[in-house]
Design an enzyme around this catalytic site. Structure first.
Site, short mmCIF file in Angstrom:
data_model
loop_
_atom_site.label_atom_id
_atom_site.label_comp_id
_atom_site.label_asym_id
_atom_site.label_seq_id
_atom_site.Cartn_x
_atom_site.Cartn_y
_atom_site.Cartn_z
N LYS A 1 0.82 -1.23 0.00
CA LYS A 1 0.00 0.00 0.00
C LYS A 1 0.85 1.26 0.00
O LYS A 1 2.05 1.22 0.22
CB LYS A 1 -0.96 -0.02 1.20
CG LYS A 1 -2.15 -0.93 0.94
CD LYS A 1 -3.24 -0.79 1.97
CE LYS A 1 -4.42 -1.70 1.57
NZ LYS A 1 -5.40 -1.82 2.65
N ARG B 1 -3.59 -9.54 5.43
CA ARG B 1 -4.06 -9.68 4.04
C ARG B 1 -2.93 -9.25 3.12
O ARG B 1 -2.53 -8.09 3.13
CB ARG B 1 -5.30 -8.80 3.86
CG ARG B 1 -5.93 -8.85 2.49
CD ARG B 1 -7.12 -7.90 2.42
NE ARG B 1 -7.75 -7.92 1.11
CZ ARG B 1 -7.35 -7.20 0.07
NH1 ARG B 1 -6.32 -6.39 0.18
NH2 ARG B 1 -7.98 -7.30 -1.08
N1 HH2 Z 1 -7.58 -3.42 1.23
C1 HH2 Z 1 -7.95 -3.48 -0.06
C2 HH2 Z 1 -9.07 -4.24 -0.45
N2 HH2 Z 1 -9.77 -4.93 0.45
N3 HH2 Z 1 -10.11 -5.63 2.69
C3 HH2 Z 1 -9.76 -5.59 3.98
N4 HH2 Z 1 -10.47 -6.29 4.91
N5 HH2 Z 1 -8.68 -4.86 4.41
C4 HH2 Z 1 -7.93 -4.12 3.55
O1 HH2 Z 1 -6.97 -3.45 4.00
C5 HH2 Z 1 -8.29 -4.14 2.16
C6 HH2 Z 1 -9.41 -4.91 1.76
C7 HH2 Z 1 -7.18 -2.74 -1.11
O2 HH2 Z 1 -5.98 -3.38 -1.36
P1 HH2 Z 1 -5.56 -4.09 -2.75
O3 HH2 Z 1 -6.01 -5.49 -2.78
O4 HH2 Z 1 -4.09 -3.88 -2.87
O5 HH2 Z 1 -6.22 -3.27 -3.87
P2 HH2 Z 1 -7.50 -3.59 -4.75
O6 HH2 Z 1 -8.66 -2.97 -4.08
O7 HH2 Z 1 -7.16 -2.98 -6.06
O8 HH2 Z 1 -7.69 -5.04 -4.82
#
Ligand code: HH2
Length: 276
Positions: free
Chosen positions: A220, A254
């Site tokens: 992130k 995660r």
């Molecule tokens: N962060 C993202 C998406 N879902 N869910 C939870 N519970 N906690 C988080 O911190 C979280 C989440 C965003 O991260 P990323 O997967 O890198 O991005 P994208 O939304 O493009 O999948």
């Protein structure tokens, strides 16, 4: 009592599987479902406790995806999972009840809702009815605008207040409290200082809410800010963040890099005298 979260072995790893159009080279087709299933197999072999499958980007600045499009991206993989079973427990990262329902029909055990049930009024009743687990995450604003100068008086207290209220709403809708996880939402309407305070505040959140804490900081912006690295070079920073979160009491991290994070946690657990 039957174990309400049988896949959870704290501290453990939730592997991220993104089915957004840029995730797999052949984008959205059945071929990409095979590639996605292959990724799930690798995650299982590498020791992830659960896989978090998502088809809508929630990164800062991301626009919402219509429900039909989110379902279209997921359907080929969900069909494979429904027909053949999944190599590890599956979580669905969505804020839309029809998407969660399709994933639950395909065997998902957890709904990971970044809006904590505020995005779709049918979500909490659905999770309750299906007896699924639920991850409630804090977000200030929405992904399009959330990083526009967020402010808090006391970020740990305010995020705790929010999660407590959403837990109450979930339980009122009939969700089993023993199946709820909470997540302070690193990067979701937070400046760097807020993210750092929330990570340091994991013990306070865990003891106040009495539920397992999920932390997502893999690759992130905060890791980029702290290391000066672009998104393809944030592994070391992400591992350090995951270990810090776990040392402070996070139950689930995660992550994108499952194998590396599982290895890091194995070393940390051995030093702590925790059995594998
Ligand atoms: N962060 C993202 C998406 N879902 N869910 C939870 N519970 N906690 C988080 O911190 C979280 C989440 C965003 O991260 P990323 O997967 O890198 O991005 P994208 O939304 O493009 O999948």
């Amino acid at each position: 009592m039957v174990d309400a979260l049988p896949w959870l072995s704290p501290p453990c790893v939730m592997g991220i599987l993104n089915l957004t159009p840029d995730s797999f080279s052949d984008g959205g087709g059945v071929g990409s479902a095979d590639a996605a299933l292959q990724r799930l197999n690798e995650m299982a072999q590498n020791g992830a406790a659960i896989a978090d499958i998502g088809a809508e980007s929630t990164r800062p600045g991301a626009a919402p995806v219509p429900v039909d499009e989110e379902l279209r991206r997921l359907e080929p993989l969900l069909r494979l999972l429904r027909d053949n079973g999944a190599p590890l427990p599956v979580s669905i990262d969505t804020s839309k009840a029809p998407v969660a329902e399709a994933a639950l029909d395909a065997g998902a055990v957890l709904v990971n809702d970044v809006t904590a049930g505020r995005g779709d009024s049918a979500m909490l009743p659905l999770v309750a009815e299906r007896g699924a687990a639920l991850c409630l995450m804090h977000m200030k604003g929405d992904p399009l605008t959330m990083q526009d100068d967020p402010h808090y008086q006391d970020v740990v207290r305010e995020v705790g207040d929010f999660l407590e209220q959403r837990m109450q709403a979930a339980v009122t809708a009939g969700v089993d409290e023993a199946r709820i996880l909470v997540d302070p939402g690193i990067g979701f309407g937070k400046a760097l200082d807020h993210n750092l305070r929330l990570i340091l505040g994991i013990p306070a959140l865990a003891s106040r809410l009495g539920r397992p804490v999920v932390i997502g900081l893999s690759r992130k912006g905060m890791i980029g800010t702290l290391t000066g690295r672009d998104i393809d070079h944030r592994l070391a920073g992400s591992l350090a963040g995951a270990l810090a979160a776990v040392a402070l009491g996070a139950a689930v991290v995660r992550v994108h890099d499952v194998q590396e994070t599982v290895d890091a946690l194995s070393v940390w657990k051995a030093i702590k005298g925790m059995s594998e």
